[in-house]
Design a protein around this motif. Structure first.
Motif, PDB file in Angstrom:
ATOM      1  N   MET A   1       5.976  15.993 -13.456  1.00  0.00           N
ATOM      2  CA  MET A   1       5.102  14.887 -13.822  1.00  0.00           C
ATOM      3  C   MET A   1       3.694  15.389 -14.129  1.00  0.00           C
ATOM      4  O   MET A   1       3.013  14.866 -15.026  1.00  0.00           O
ATOM      5  CB  MET A   1       5.045  13.858 -12.685  1.00  0.00           C
TER       6      MET A   1
ATOM      7  N   ALA B   1       3.042  13.325  -8.858  1.00  0.00           N
ATOM      8  CA  ALA B   1       3.960  13.421  -7.714  1.00  0.00           C
ATOM      9  C   ALA B   1       4.599  14.801  -7.616  1.00  0.00           C
ATOM     10  O   ALA B   1       4.812  15.320  -6.527  1.00  0.00           O
ATOM     11  CB  ALA B   1       5.034  12.338  -7.822  1.00  0.00           C
ATOM     12  N   ASP B   2       4.931  15.397  -8.769  1.00  0.00           N
ATOM     13  CA  ASP B   2       5.528  16.733  -8.739  1.00  0.00           C
ATOM     14  C   ASP B   2       5.128  17.505 -10.000  1.00  0.00           C
ATOM     15  O   ASP B   2       4.428  16.981 -10.864  1.00  0.00           O
ATOM     16  CB  ASP B   2       7.057  16.656  -8.597  1.00  0.00           C
TER      17      ASP B   2
ATOM     18  N   VAL C   1      -3.198  13.597 -20.838  1.00  0.00           N
ATOM     19  CA  VAL C   1      -4.623  13.523 -20.503  1.00  0.00           C
ATOM     20  C   VAL C   1      -5.432  14.574 -21.252  1.00  0.00           C
ATOM     21  O   VAL C   1      -6.534  14.303 -21.717  1.00  0.00           O
ATOM     22  CB  VAL C   1      -4.847  13.669 -18.977  1.00  0.00           C
TER      23      VAL C   1
ATOM     24  N   MET D   1       0.853  -1.208   0.000  1.00  0.00           N
ATOM     25  CA  MET D   1       0.000   0.000   0.000  1.00  0.00           C
ATOM     26  C   MET D   1       0.879   1.244   0.000  1.00  0.00           C
ATOM     27  O   MET D   1       1.881   1.321   0.690  1.00  0.00           O
ATOM     28  CB  MET D   1      -0.890  -0.048   1.240  1.00  0.00           C
ATOM     29  N   SER D   2       0.467   2.210  -0.802  1.00  0.00           N
ATOM     30  CA  SER D   2       1.243   3.454  -0.885  1.00  0.00           C
ATOM     31  C   SER D   2       1.182   4.195   0.442  1.00  0.00           C
ATOM     32  O   SER D   2       0.177   4.165   1.142  1.00  0.00           O
ATOM     33  CB  SER D   2       0.680   4.375  -1.960  1.00  0.00           C
ATOM     34  N   THR D   3       2.301   4.845   0.752  1.00  0.00           N
ATOM     35  CA  THR D   3       2.349   5.572   2.004  1.00  0.00           C
ATOM     36  C   THR D   3       1.770   6.978   1.857  1.00  0.00           C
ATOM     37  O   THR D   3       1.168   7.502   2.770  1.00  0.00           O
ATOM     38  CB  THR D   3       3.809   5.680   2.477  1.00  0.00           C
ATOM     39  N   LYS D   4       1.964   7.561   0.686  1.00  0.00           N
ATOM     40  CA  LYS D   4       1.544   8.949   0.514  1.00  0.00           C
ATOM     41  C   LYS D   4       0.901   9.090  -0.854  1.00  0.00           C
ATOM     42  O   LYS D   4       1.412   8.574  -1.845  1.00  0.00           O
ATOM     43  CB  LYS D   4       2.796   9.837   0.583  1.00  0.00           C
ATOM     44  N   ASN D   5      -0.244   9.792  -0.932  1.00  0.00           N
ATOM     45  CA  ASN D   5      -0.929   9.936  -2.213  1.00  0.00           C
ATOM     46  C   ASN D   5      -0.359  11.083  -3.032  1.00  0.00           C
ATOM     47  O   ASN D   5       0.103  12.074  -2.483  1.00  0.00           O
ATOM     48  CB  ASN D   5      -2.412  10.185  -1.986  1.00  0.00           C
ATOM     49  N   TRP D   6      -0.443  10.919  -4.332  1.00  0.00           N
ATOM     50  CA  TRP D   6      -0.012  12.009  -5.209  1.00  0.00           C
ATOM     51  C   TRP D   6      -0.960  13.196  -5.060  1.00  0.00           C
ATOM     52  O   TRP D   6      -2.174  13.018  -5.086  1.00  0.00           O
ATOM     53  CB  TRP D   6      -0.046  11.537  -6.670  1.00  0.00           C
ATOM     54  N   PRO D   7      -0.407  14.407  -4.943  1.00  0.00           N
ATOM     55  CA  PRO D   7      -1.286  15.578  -4.799  1.00  0.00           C
ATOM     56  C   PRO D   7      -2.068  15.895  -6.090  1.00  0.00           C
ATOM     57  O   PRO D   7      -1.760  15.377  -7.159  1.00  0.00           O
ATOM     58  CB  PRO D   7      -0.318  16.706  -4.448  1.00  0.00           C
ATOM     59  N   LEU D   8      -3.059  16.756  -5.916  1.00  0.00           N
ATOM     60  CA  LEU D   8      -3.929  17.153  -7.019  1.00  0.00           C
ATOM     61  C   LEU D   8      -3.412  18.447  -7.665  1.00  0.00           C
ATOM     62  O   LEU D   8      -2.970  19.358  -6.969  1.00  0.00           O
ATOM     63  CB  LEU D   8      -5.345  17.385  -6.459  1.00  0.00           C
TER      64      LEU D   8
ATOM     65  N   SER E   1      -8.307  18.638 -13.869  1.00  0.00           N
ATOM     66  CA  SER E   1      -7.259  18.416 -12.883  1.00  0.00           C
ATOM     67  C   SER E   1      -6.725  17.000 -12.998  1.00  0.00           C
ATOM     68  O   SER E   1      -7.261  16.181 -13.738  1.00  0.00           O
ATOM     69  CB  SER E   1      -7.789  18.699 -11.479  1.00  0.00           C
ATOM     70  N   LEU E   2      -5.654  16.739 -12.292  1.00  0.00           N
ATOM     71  CA  LEU E   2      -5.070  15.393 -12.288  1.00  0.00           C
ATOM     72  C   LEU E   2      -4.158  15.222 -11.084  1.00  0.00           C
ATOM     73  O   LEU E   2      -3.829  16.195 -10.406  1.00  0.00           O
ATOM     74  CB  LEU E   2      -4.301  15.120 -13.584  1.00  0.00           C
ATOM     75  N   HIS E   3      -3.761  14.004 -10.826  1.00  0.00           N
ATOM     76  CA  HIS E   3      -2.830  13.732  -9.728  1.00  0.00           C
ATOM     77  C   HIS E   3      -1.432  13.470 -10.287  1.00  0.00           C
ATOM     78  O   HIS E   3      -1.289  12.802 -11.313  1.00  0.00           O
ATOM     79  CB  HIS E   3      -3.281  12.486  -8.939  1.00  0.00           C
TER      80      HIS E   3
END
Lengths: 318, 95
Positions: free
Chosen positions: B34, B30-31, B42, B1-8, B26-28
């Protein structure tokens, strides 16, 4: 807020929708409106994502480069459509993780049609022609739905969707005009996909529980039975044109109605598949959950890389 | 399981020079880098854009629709801000 205040707000809200005003995410809305939209939009997004699986199955075996790039582009569009819809859904205050959780745990549904197997190349033709054809009929009215982010996402989806149906029909034309074996393959795919495609337009009006409310909120403009009739009337001549036969002995033109009469749908089959007993339900969820879990380390690595980079930049700035 | 979700992230696209960047969705990611790459895939698969901005959603400050009254009503009675408020003799055709 008192109950009377809420009733007032609800009345104003319904009036706004009746005037064709759009509702935006931060506007006040009845809790039921929010929940209904989360349910429908997420179900729609899940269908796009799971919908990639039956077609992804054929990308490596497409019969030519032309067919391969088209199928690849179609599957990529479906990923895109899923992403537009997930992010539109998130504006209602639910997180992407919760949405995935609901799909993976089986709490949320996706379109039953994707629980049928794709056993021959002709299935790629039948899916584009019939399944996307039925989806377009379902989706076009949503471009004018009351919730702004959903309507905007649907405008993009519908614009992109029309190539999907054409590429499918083109595959069917080619096969129908090919060798006897190829034509038989096309007919076999039509035989298998016809009835599930009719079911895609939803339960009959008498059985449909959400219709009245959905009409009010413009989540629906026509009833399921009206949409199904539209689909039949538009598709039968397309089958005739390429010499394929719709697998329905009761199908015939009704001069008086100016429409086709068609046979009884096997609703038992529909409900069986909805409840998880279709031929591919388990397989689809296994593939989806497997992809999510298998990708966890990539998502983690991307986050680790991002925070390391951010730290480095901060240090350099000092 | 991922520890931290990608921000929006919010995505803005300029469809051609001469037009402004417009909110596309919008989209998710990591930085930021990306987010730009994902936004390309998208939101611009069919030449919809020639320039993309991405902004992390948490950095946007939005007005609250519940305060729309005090925010926007003051402009409603200021008709003198519009040219139609001013009277001209009929002889003046264009002004």
């Amino acid at each position: 807020m008192s109950e009377e205040q809420i009733r007032n707000l609800e009345a104003q809200f319904e009036e706004r929708i009746a005037r064709d005003e759009k509702i935006e995410p931060k506007d006040w809305m009845p809790e039921k409106y929010r929940q209904t939209h989360i349910r429908q939009m997420s179900q729609h997004a899940h269908s796009e994502i799971v919908g990639m699986l039956p077609e992804g199955n054929w990308i490596t075996r497409a019969p030519s480069l032309r067919r391969k790039v088209a199928l690849l582009a179609k599957v990529q569009d479906e990923a895109g459509h899923g992403l537009y819809l997930y992010s539109a859904c998130e504006t209602l205050g639910i997180s992407r993780d919760e949405l995935y959780e609901q799909l993976h745990s089986g709490k949320a549904k996706y379109s039953s049609i994707f629980n049928y197997p794709t056993v021959t190349w002709a299935d790629m033709g039948a899916i584009g022609w019939l399944v996307d054809g039925a989806a377009i009929i379902n989706q076009v009215p949503l471009c004018n739905t009351s919730f702004g982010p959903y309507a905007r996402a649907m405008v993009r989806v519908c614009k992109e969707e029309s190539f999907h149906q054409r590429q499918g029909y083109e595959i069917m034309i080619k096969l129908a005009n090919g060798t006897p074996e190829q034509k038989e393959m096309a007919q076999d795919a039509l035989n298998r996909w016809w009835w599930p495609s009719l079911m895609m337009l939803g339960p009959t009006d008498a059985e449909s529980v959400h219709t009245e409310q959905s009409m009010k909120w413009k989540l629906k403009r026509k009833s399921n039975d009206e949409l199904r009739q539209q689909f039949v009337d538009q598709t039968v001549p397309q089958a005739d044109l390429i010499g394929l036969t719709i697998p329905d002995p009761d199908l015939k033109w009704n001069e008086e109605r100016g429409s086709y009469d068609f046979g009884e749908i096997d609703w038992d089959e529909f409900w069986q598949v909805v409840k998880g007993h279709g031929p591919m339900n388990k397989e689809r969820m296994k593939a989806r959950v497997g992809a999510w879990e298998g990708g966890a380390w990539v998502r983690d690595a991307a986050m680790a890389y991002a925070s390391k980079n951010a730290e480095r930049k901060e240090k350099e700035a000092v | 399981m991922s520890t931290k979700n990608w921000p929006l992230w919010e995505v803005f696209v300029r469809s051609k020079n001469g037009l402004e960047h417009r909110h596309f969705g919008s989209l998710h990611a990591a930085d930021a880098e990306m987010a730009l790459e994902n936004a390309r895939d998208v939101y611009t698969r069919r030449n919809e854009g020639i320039s993309i901005w991405v902004v992390e959603s948490k950095n946007i400050t939005a007005s609250n629709p519940e305060h729309n009254g005090e925010m926007f009503e003051p402009a409603q009675d200021k008709v003198y801000r519009h040219p139609t408020f001013y009277e001209l003799p009929d002889e003046v055709k264009y002004m």
